[in-house]
Design a protein around this motif. Sequence first.
Motif, PDB file in Angstrom:
ATOM      1  N   SER B 214       0.838  -1.196   0.000  1.00  0.00           N
ATOM      2  CA  SER B 214       0.000   0.000   0.000  1.00  0.00           C
ATOM      3  C   SER B 214       0.878   1.252   0.000  1.00  0.00           C
ATOM      4  CB  SER B 214      -0.920   0.008   1.223  1.00  0.00           C
ATOM      5  OG  SER B 214      -1.767  -1.114   1.197  1.00  0.00           O
TER       6      SER B 214
ATOM      7  N   TYR D 188      -6.813  -2.019   1.679  1.00  0.00           N
ATOM      8  CA  TYR D 188      -5.799  -2.472   0.725  1.00  0.00           C
ATOM      9  C   TYR D 188      -6.381  -2.482  -0.693  1.00  0.00           C
ATOM     10  CZ  TYR D 188      -3.190  -6.040  -1.897  1.00  0.00           C
ATOM     11  OH  TYR D 188      -2.525  -6.734  -2.869  1.00  0.00           O
ATOM     12  N   ILE D 191      -6.802   1.089  -1.984  1.00  0.00           N
ATOM     13  CA  ILE D 191      -5.529   1.683  -2.412  1.00  0.00           C
ATOM     14  C   ILE D 191      -5.122   1.099  -3.762  1.00  0.00           C
ATOM     15  CG2 ILE D 191      -3.056   1.839  -1.869  1.00  0.00           C
ATOM     16  CD1 ILE D 191      -3.876   1.979   1.098  1.00  0.00           C
TER      17      ILE D 191
END
Lengths: 273, 273, 273, 273
Positions: B214, D188, D191
């Motif tokens: 990330s 996650y 992103i």
Amino acid sequence: MAIDRNSLRGKLFIIIFGAHTKHGRQFDVFLLWFIVTSVLVVCLESVPSIRNQYHGLLHSLEVFFTIVFTIEYLLRLYSHPKPLTYFLSFFGIIDLLSIIPFYLTVILPAGHFLVTIRIIRLLRVFRILKLTSFVHHAHVLKTAIIASLQKITVFMLTIISLVLIIGTVMYVVEGEENGFTSIPQSIYWAIVTITTVGYGDLTPQTPLGQVISSVVMIMGYAIIAVPTGIVTVEMSRSMPVSRKAEQVECLSCGKSMPLNSNFCSNCGHQLNE
Amino acid sequence: MAIDRNSLRGKLFIIIFGAHTKHGRQFDVFLLWFIVTSVLVVCLESVPSIRNQYHGLLHSLEVFFTIVFTIEYLLRLYSHPKPLTYFLSFFGIIDLLSIIPFYLTVILPAGHFLVTIRIIRLLRVFRILKLTSFVHHAHVLKTAIIASLQKITVFMLTIISLVLIIGTVMYVVEGEENGFTSIPQSIYWAIVTITTVGYGDLTPQTPLGQVISSVVMIMGYAIIAVPTGIVTVEMSRSMPVSRKAEQVECLSCGKSMPLNSNFCSNCGHQLNE
Amino acid sequence: MAIDRNSLRGKLFIIIFGAHTKHGRQFDVFLLWFIVTSVLVVCLESVPSIRNQYHGLLHSLEVFFTIVFTIEYLLRLYSHPKPLTYFLSFFGIIDLLSIIPFYLTVILPAGHFLVTIRIIRLLRVFRILKLTSFVHHAHVLKTAIIASLQKITVFMLTIISLVLIIGTVMYVVEGEENGFTSIPQSIYWAIVTITTVGYGDLTPQTPLGQVISSVVMIMGYAIIAVPTGIVTVEMSRSMPVSRKAEQVECLSCGKSMPLNSNFCSNCGHQLNE
Amino acid sequence: MAIDRNSLRGKLFIIIFGAHTKHGRQFDVFLLWFIVTSVLVVCLESVPSIRNQYHGLLHSLEVFFTIVFTIEYLLRLYSHPKPLTYFLSFFGIIDLLSIIPFYLTVILPAGHFLVTIRIIRLLRVFRILKLTSFVHHAHVLKTAIIASLQKITVFMLTIISLVLIIGTVMYVVEGEENGFTSIPQSIYWAIVTITTVGYGDLTPQTPLGQVISSVVMIMGYAIIAVPTGIVTVEMSRSMPVSRKAEQVECLSCGKSMPLNSNFCSNCGHQLNE
């Protein structure tokens, strides 16, 4: 030919093509909703579960919208002072293309072909753009994009050459056993990679292939900068440099001058006594 | 050496290398189509289904194109006033490379090697660029890209260092059981991620790996701004700030005025009598 | 209504809403940590393994944070000189939304619905932005983004139309057997592709589909330049052209000179006696 | 403390830390190759097939490089006029970190932990940057990036908040059965999506999830414009506006003036008689 504002054709023309009268605006708003709804109906009809359940309703709505748009198209042809000009104009063609596929469906009841033609219907969506109030901003964008076109074309030719060569190299390196079954297939992979889309349906398997891919990706990363640079520069040239580039108007000829001018550059009138 | 415009060599030179005569332009257009078609033939030949069906035709076409390009190459060598200069020039080398692989195929009839060499043939595509009329725009792009090169290099070295470290961290964190089988493999993953390609053939499986990914992705998101910024700034420096930027100088006070000014905005002097 | 700085309400107002006193800053720092921790607790609670092990602790923490934030909300309402103005302000609504979901959880003990509402809790994170010291920079960004909004909207409408048409074309070309089960599904694919996300859950299988995809990808590559260009130009218009742009005006001829000049470069007048 | 150019320490300092003498440059070139080779050795050692075959050779090389770098580090400490300043400097720490992990490997012969520490070795790569001749360009980039940092931070905080909320919404909408097993997992995914990486390991399965994803992707497409805009503007402010911003040098004081100046703005000397 001048428009006779009192005849039926003149009144229709002002309502249908204009947006500066109350009725003209109402017509445009109605049309916007009709277009959006009809597009939605086509989209929903394509979903298998919805099609099975509401087939009758959706089909009726489609017939209704097509009839409405057909009447609208005929009225446009009738009311325009130069019907042929309208017929051959960009929106004239789009208006026609947005009703034709339905009638073709009626003539040719063959399932599969029908579907192929249906797509052109969607083009009617473009008509929404006519209704936008952001005409000025669209114009700035359009000017910048047109000014960029030649540079973008040079750039695109370079990309296409690059992608062709990379595709061939990868076809040779990876080979058919790793999914790169042909040069066109490898070119498709090269485009997927260089544009940073990266589906992952084709990926390099050999170490050499991965090295080449890495170079291609980093290259794509740097290359993406080029069209952005082109458009940004053209766009900045279409707009005044600063929001503070305020102007003073010449009292004699009315032309705008930069704020710090002593004399009008058009007529020589002294600006700040 | 001056070119004798009446000799055969002189006439050939003007037709083959020039594009300012009628015959010269015709030659270039022919060449463009020949190149595009020959590339298309190579691409089609690589598709298994097409190769099986039309092998004879495609092979004949390839032989034909190679003979044409060979003759063209020899004529270029013959007609050029300084053959060695042409031979060693960029396009001289590209011209040669676009015919050599075919002859190597004839000498070495081994299947697999042949395929490896075939790729260089594709380079002939670059010759298309010679025919583009967008020379000016290509020049602006080229200037901007060359001016950016040093900064892009600094940037690339930073990216490579970053990718090396990220790759190693991920190799340690994820380990061989999650597909990160070696540091080079992890570096490949890091490049796929930081360039936002994201194939998905290697993805972090551990929570820590996903956290690091990330961070890498958001970093890549910000980093992509740097080459774009470099190219944009260099490009804006290669072009006049404004499309209206052409200036006329006041003969009285020397200040620059926009081209269409009638009077100097500084001293009131009449500009265009 | 003026704030009475000596009353309890006045003191509370200065501490809770202000950040210029020692206590006010301490309150804000406490609040920041409480918000971050409470968001972390919600995140951790959603992880199955952690929820199973520490359910009691996490739930207690959530009750604790909600009570703290509720008291804080009531104190804000009490201390603000115009409670209704606060109640209807953006942060008033966010403050309320960040405590309500918990109480709804108590009233409605139904599992699944509870989860749906929980999400709004997260909005409290936005309050962190209140604490940022980068107000000036946020303002420059905000100005540039607002100035870009109309152009971005025109751009977005174009993208949506484009994506609709591309989606329909791909639905027709690829068909349900290749995963493009409906027009909305194909539009989803078109968005995934044109934004260069490229999940790879849907990929073109037919040669024609791959050709169309390639065009869409290259188009997306060029299109990504447009919003970047818009924001860059607007941002550059929000900031002085050069960090060195501060000017001093010559008292003799009025021309602007760089701040550190000793003499006017136009008339030779000494600037800083 | 001044450097005694004739003592051993002084000579060593000039060779090791300087690059303006012949020996200093030779030392730097040697060091560059040693660093690149040692990094390569570490990378190759991580590849299972190579490690199995050449383990002895690679290990010997690693021992050799570590000894060389240790001697170099000790010489740096010895020759620097202020050893503590060097020890605490950025490159002092990097130099130390690039040799420490090897010795830790010797002390702790446990397999798995060893691997975890090995990663820090890679940091030695950063030292290559010391050798770059593109110092000026690196400086321009650094200035622009530092000037952008505060704005980028504001932007990043906004992105993190956004990603948190989007992640929670998707966790609620898609749920554990579609792979969104927890809020961190969903963040996650958010992103991966908003940065346009798009691995495809997690993809929305429900129609509502796909609609939300589409909005997130288009948002990400527009958002990517912001950091690019920030960096471009800061970069353009670090460089002269035009390559044609040519300068004239004052014959009296030597300061550079814009080409069209009449008088030197520093000393008042008349420039163009």
